[in-house]
Write an enzyme that holds these catalytic residues in place. Structure first.
Site, PDB file in Angstrom:
ATOM      1  N   GLY A   1       0.834  -1.208   0.000  1.00 22.04           N
ATOM      2  CA  GLY A   1       0.000   0.000   0.000  1.00 22.04           C
ATOM      3  C   GLY A   1       0.864   1.251   0.000  1.00 22.04           C
ATOM      4  O   GLY A   1       2.095   1.174  -0.057  1.00 22.04           O
ATOM      5  N   PHE A   2       0.211   2.377   0.094  1.00 19.75           N
ATOM      6  CA  PHE A   2       0.920   3.653   0.037  1.00 19.75           C
ATOM      7  C   PHE A   2       1.910   3.796   1.204  1.00 19.75           C
ATOM      8  O   PHE A   2       3.127   3.868   1.003  1.00 19.75           O
ATOM      9  CB  PHE A   2      -0.134   4.773  -0.005  1.00 19.75           C
ATOM     10  CG  PHE A   2       0.336   6.109   0.451  1.00 19.75           C
ATOM     11  CD1 PHE A   2       1.468   6.693  -0.111  1.00 19.75           C
ATOM     12  CD2 PHE A   2      -0.358   6.799   1.429  1.00 19.75           C
ATOM     13  CE1 PHE A   2       1.907   7.945   0.316  1.00 19.75           C
ATOM     14  CE2 PHE A   2       0.066   8.038   1.850  1.00 19.75           C
ATOM     15  CZ  PHE A   2       1.201   8.606   1.302  1.00 19.75           C
ATOM     16  N   ILE A   3       1.417   3.752   2.423  1.00 18.98           N
ATOM     17  CA  ILE A   3       2.331   3.931   3.572  1.00 18.98           C
ATOM     18  C   ILE A   3       3.204   2.686   3.740  1.00 18.98           C
ATOM     19  O   ILE A   3       4.411   2.796   3.983  1.00 18.98           O
ATOM     20  CB  ILE A   3       1.545   4.222   4.875  1.00 18.98           C
ATOM     21  CG1 ILE A   3       0.669   5.470   4.705  1.00 18.98           C
ATOM     22  CG2 ILE A   3       2.515   4.413   6.054  1.00 18.98           C
ATOM     23  CD1 ILE A   3      -0.250   5.766   5.881  1.00 18.98           C
TER      24      ILE A   3
ATOM     25  N   ASP B   1       0.002  -8.593   1.311  1.00 14.27           N
ATOM     26  CA  ASP B   1      -0.944  -7.594   0.800  1.00 14.27           C
ATOM     27  C   ASP B   1      -1.878  -8.292  -0.198  1.00 14.27           C
ATOM     28  O   ASP B   1      -1.425  -9.089  -1.019  1.00 14.27           O
ATOM     29  CB  ASP B   1      -0.169  -6.474   0.082  1.00 14.27           C
ATOM     30  CG  ASP B   1      -0.979  -5.206  -0.050  1.00 14.27           C
ATOM     31  OD1 ASP B   1      -0.501  -4.154   0.419  1.00 14.27           O
ATOM     32  OD2 ASP B   1      -2.088  -5.261  -0.616  1.00 14.27           O
TER      33      ASP B   1
ATOM     34  N   GLY C   1      -3.715  -1.651  -2.421  1.00 11.37           N
ATOM     35  CA  GLY C   1      -2.271  -1.551  -2.683  1.00 11.37           C
ATOM     36  C   GLY C   1      -1.988  -1.954  -4.120  1.00 11.37           C
ATOM     37  O   GLY C   1      -2.895  -2.315  -4.872  1.00 11.37           O
TER      38      GLY C   1
ATOM     39  N   ALA D   1      -1.633   0.272  13.028  1.00 13.98           N
ATOM     40  CA  ALA D   1      -1.917   1.581  12.429  1.00 13.98           C
ATOM     41  C   ALA D   1      -3.413   1.860  12.569  1.00 13.98           C
ATOM     42  O   ALA D   1      -4.230   1.248  11.900  1.00 13.98           O
ATOM     43  CB  ALA D   1      -1.516   1.580  10.959  1.00 13.98           C
TER      44      ALA D   1
ATOM     45  N   TYR E   1     -16.033   2.938   9.666  1.00 16.83           N
ATOM     46  CA  TYR E   1     -14.573   2.889   9.609  1.00 16.83           C
ATOM     47  C   TYR E   1     -13.991   3.262  10.974  1.00 16.83           C
ATOM     48  O   TYR E   1     -13.152   2.545  11.533  1.00 16.83           O
ATOM     49  CB  TYR E   1     -14.084   3.840   8.514  1.00 16.83           C
ATOM     50  CG  TYR E   1     -12.589   3.923   8.371  1.00 16.83           C
ATOM     51  CD1 TYR E   1     -11.820   2.777   8.256  1.00 16.83           C
ATOM     52  CD2 TYR E   1     -11.948   5.163   8.335  1.00 16.83           C
ATOM     53  CE1 TYR E   1     -10.447   2.862   8.116  1.00 16.83           C
ATOM     54  CE2 TYR E   1     -10.579   5.250   8.185  1.00 16.83           C
ATOM     55  CZ  TYR E   1      -9.824   4.107   8.090  1.00 16.83           C
ATOM     56  OH  TYR E   1      -8.475   4.187   7.958  1.00 16.83           O
TER      57      TYR E   1
ATOM     58  N   LYS F   1     -11.991   0.692  13.503  1.00 13.58           N
ATOM     59  CA  LYS F   1     -10.605   0.931  13.938  1.00 13.58           C
ATOM     60  C   LYS F   1     -10.543   1.112  15.463  1.00 13.58           C
ATOM     61  O   LYS F   1      -9.562   0.736  16.098  1.00 13.58           O
ATOM     62  CB  LYS F   1     -10.016   2.161  13.229  1.00 13.58           C
ATOM     63  CG  LYS F   1      -9.879   2.014  11.726  1.00 13.58           C
ATOM     64  CD  LYS F   1      -8.989   0.849  11.306  1.00 13.58           C
ATOM     65  CE  LYS F   1      -7.522   1.178  11.373  1.00 13.58           C
ATOM     66  NZ  LYS F   1      -6.703   0.100  10.753  1.00 13.58           N
TER      67      LYS F   1
END
Ligand code: UDP
Length: 326
Positions: free
Chosen positions: A10-12, A31, A36, A121, A153, A157
């Site tokens: 993914g991005f991060i 992943d 991603g 995260a 969401y 989380k």
């Protein structure tokens, strides 16, 4: 050290993988490529410096056997795999809840089994619809009704955070929770709703910048490299275990000002178009009007201070998107 990064394509995750490879770690990623992309990590797969130290597993974290093997091998786990992006969550509500809740539970269960330190995260979304700033880790949370799916969401989380803290308390698992505030940088795509890549793409193409609502909602943005430094710093710090940390920038901007800045920095002649939330997301949507972190806690513990301000972040994103390498 051997690190496992869930959501590593993914991005991060891909930036974190690169930083860990650069410091000499063996890096394993898992992943499912839902948001991603293999392209995010292909350069490291081909890089001679990382030969024999970088392992890519295209699989879901819900696949018990894959995760079991990888958790057993590694010394530490960065758990970044999650459904992300407001647009993605609204379009895939059931899948998002499943991945976020069941996926994290599985990661925690296996980390507890093998006694591996794990960083979770989480997100600034967990604070919900506050108007005050800055947001402190011990603040109350405020959500809208369950008919407004955006909050699923945040709630999922938050459940991840509770589960992680319960594993810490009951089983002595070494967990660290990070609440990430609007992270930005190269490889982030606007496809799942993220505002900066969307505005930059629109400005470079000369199309109108689509500001939702009246544009007076605010955000603070953090450069992805600063976030990666924070995550690695926390994992290396024994006192971070069992704690929750905000990770974010300090420069608050309204979204309409952000659009103006991007038009100016790109030299674009694009207009700004205000789009009602209902038109963008349907009637069951609520936005967060303000989102500014207190970063006192992480600063006191590991000296974290974001190195890039908003203009620098925008310039870097514009430069990569101009080169066509978003
Ligand atoms: N936004 C916008 N236009 C877009 C995309 C997003 O005005 O094309 C707004 C969005 O409504 C929110 C802010 O920009 O107020 C940040 O959105 P993003 O999805 O990047 O992150 P969020 O903070 O909502 O998770």
């Amino acid at each position: 050290m051997k690190v496992l990064i869930t959501g590593g394509a993914g991005f991060i995750g891909s930036h974190l993988a690169e930083a860990c490879l650069q410091r000499g770690d063996d890096v394993y990623i898992i992943d499912d490529l839902s948001t991603g992309s293999r392209d995010n990590v292909r350069p490291f797969e081909k890089d001679e410096r990382y030969r024999g130290r970088f392992f890519v597993h295209i699989d879901s974290i819900l696949n018990h056997n894959a995760l079991l093997e990888l958790t057993g091998i590694c010394d530490v786990v960065f758990h970044l795999a999650a459904a992300v992006g407001v647009r993605y969550i609204l379009e895939n509500p059931l899948e998002s809840i499943k991945v976020n809740i069941q996926g994290t539970e599985k990661v925690l269960e296996l980390c507890a089994k093998f006694k591996k330190k794990v960083l979770i995260a989480s997100t600034s979304e967990v604070y919900g619809k506050h108007m005050h700033a800055p947001l402190v880790e011990t603040d109350n949370i405020i959500y809208g009704p369950s008919s407004k799916f955006r909050w699923s969401y945040a709630a999922s989380k938050l459940m991840d955070e509770f589960t992680a803290l319960a594993y810490h308390r009951i089983k002595g698992l070494a967990v660290i929770i990070t609440r990430l505030f609007n992270t930005v940088g190269p490889r982030q795509t606007g496809a799942y709703g993220m505002v900066i890549p969307r505005f930059v793409e629109q400005a470079l193409a000369g199309r109108p910048l689509t500001v939702y609502g009246d544009g007076r909602q605010t955000r603070t943005f953090t450069y992805v490299k600063d976030v990666v430094d924070a995550l690695m710093g926390l994992v290396d710090c024994p006192q971070a275990v069992g704690e929750v940390f905000n990770v974010g920038g300090t420069e608050e901007t309204t979204i309409v000002d952000l659009a103006r800045r991007i038009i100016e920095l790109t030299g674009s002649s694009s207009p700004i178009e205000l789009i009602p939330y209902e038109k963008a997301f349907g009637k069951d949507f609520e936005d967060m009007q303000r989102r500014v972190p207190s970063i006192e806690k992480i600063k006191a513990l590991i000296g974290f201070e974001p190195a890039s301000d908003l203009d620098e972040i925008l310039q870097k994103v514009i430069a990569t998107m101009r080169r066509g390498a978003s």
